[in-house]
Design a protein around this motif. Structure first.
Motif, PDB file in Angstrom:
ATOM      1  N   CYS A   1       0.845  -1.005   0.027  1.00 28.51           N
ATOM      2  CA  CYS A   1      -0.118   0.009  -0.011  1.00 28.51           C
ATOM      3  C   CYS A   1       0.637   1.454   0.031  1.00 28.51           C
ATOM      4  O   CYS A   1       0.697   2.161   0.800  1.00 28.51           O
TER       5      CYS A   1
ATOM      6  N   ASN B   1       0.799  -0.015  -4.411  1.00 29.23           N
ATOM      7  CA  ASN B   1      -0.262   0.186  -5.112  1.00 29.23           C
ATOM      8  C   ASN B   1      -0.076   0.244  -6.891  1.00 29.23           C
ATOM      9  O   ASN B   1       1.087   0.020  -7.059  1.00 29.23           O
TER      10      ASN B   1
ATOM     11  N   CYS C   1      -1.361  -4.085  -4.434  1.00 27.90           N
ATOM     12  CA  CYS C   1      -2.303  -3.676  -3.456  1.00 27.90           C
ATOM     13  C   CYS C   1      -3.422  -2.969  -4.023  1.00 27.90           C
ATOM     14  O   CYS C   1      -3.987  -3.459  -5.095  1.00 27.90           O
ATOM     15  N   CYS C   2      -3.801  -1.860  -3.684  1.00 28.96           N
ATOM     16  CA  CYS C   2      -5.028  -1.103  -4.130  1.00 28.96           C
ATOM     17  C   CYS C   2      -4.691  -0.826  -5.397  1.00 28.96           C
ATOM     18  O   CYS C   2      -3.746  -0.245  -6.170  1.00 28.96           O
TER      19      CYS C   2
HETATM   20 ZN   LIG Z   1      -3.198  -0.501  -0.892  1.00 29.85          ZN
END
Ligand SMILES: [Zn+2]
Length: 320
Positions: free
Chosen positions: A227, A253, A292-293
């Motif tokens: 993240c 991310n 991640c995101c």
């Molecule tokens: Zn994330």
């Protein structure tokens, strides 16, 4: 846990590719993830969509998948009037769904990591991105211990291979998790921090200091960063390498940034660019790379292609 303590080191052996984002992918599957307790609703009402996301990531090449339990906790559930037993059941259900997806690929070894977000994720206010919590150390320990207890006591198909403590913003929270884990030395875990620049975790401590602390926990099998902006990852891997010879896991991310003023995502989420960066991260001695995101199966497919191009990678890489 499925593995005995003496098998702990072997759990991540040969594992190189982690999955990508869960929440956004569930949205693409048509799941309703509005509201702070989205995983509660999806785990209970649309478990087949969670399995579909896991399946998509395994098909893309992931050999480690994370459960859909990032923000599942008793505190988070209580805030919305849900009983603590429901949070506990959701943690186990999330593992069961990941195991079900992995079982569809009998020829592959797929490691199931229980995603456990920080205290801030349970507060639903973004506090995990600064780590300034209004709570005591003892409360932090209790928060983490109740989830560890549930997962450490799970049997068979509800038992994860390891606990993934992730998006950790501070040294204090990492210490609290170490304390929370103390009654279960046989448990296997990784610790992954969210970082604000090329040296510091979100709350401001040096990543290398955080890594040195968690490396001493008997449960630790890998240390990493998630993240976080992908551009920071090479420098952050170097910081980790200064402090530990544990395997390094990185899952940043997508490369997009949230513009809070304009309320939209900026920057690139190009999967090929992500793959090109993943090559650098492996070269910098990351053992495991994922996303991640806002990362998707396309990103993970690119990561897996990098691994396929380097057939004899240094697993459990140690600094040269
Ligand atoms: Zn994330």
């Amino acid at each position: 846990m499925n593995e005995k303590a003496d098998g702990r080191e072997s759990i991540l052996r040969g594992i190189r590719v982690l999955d990508g984002g869960m929440a956004s992918e569930l949205e693409y599957q048509g799941a309703n993830i509005d509201g702070p307790l989205w995983s509660a609703h999806v785990l209970e009402d649309a478990p087949e969509k969670v399995v579909a996301v896991h399946r998509a990531y395994i098909e893309a090449g992931a050999d480690c998948i994370e459960t859909a339990s990032y923000q599942v906790s008793r505190i988070g559930y209580a805030e919305f009037g849900l009983a603590p037993e429901r949070a506990d059941a959701a943690l186990l259900k999330a593992v069961e769904l990941a195991r079900a997806a992995a079982a569809e690929f009998p020829d592959r070894r797929v490691v199931v990591a229980a995603s456990l977000g920080p205290y801030g994720a349970a507060l639903h206010n973004g506090a995990e991105y600064h780590g300034n919590y209004d709570c005591s150390f003892a409360e932090l320990v209790a928060f983490h211990r109740e989830r560890i207890r549930v997962l450490a006591g799970a049997s068979d198909y509800q038992s994860p291979d390891l606990l993934a403590f992730e998006t950790l913003p501070s040294l204090e929270e990492a210490r609290a998790i170490g304390e929370a884990l103390a009654p279960w030395p046989e448990v296997t875990a990784w610790f992954s921090f969210t970082c604000r620049d090329a040296q510091h975790v979100a709350h401001g401590e040096l990543l290398s200091d955080c890594a040195a602390v968690v490396a001493r926990f008997p449960q630790t099998v890998a240390i990493g960063v998630n993240c976080t902006q992908p551009a920071l990852i090479p420098a952050l891997i170097a910081e980790l390498r200064k402090a530990t010879d544990n395997p390094v896991v990185v899952y940043p991310n997508s490369g997009e940034g949230w513009d809070a003023t304009a309320r939209h995502w900026t920057g690139s989420s190009d999967a090929e660019e992500f793959g090109a960066m993943a090559k650098e991260w492996f070269a910098a001695a990351a053992q495991i790379v994922g996303g991640c995101c806002r990362t998707r199966p396309a990103h993970i497919r690119e990561v897996a292609a990098v691994v396929a191009d380097c057939p004899s990678p240094s697993t459990n890489a140690k600094p040269a």
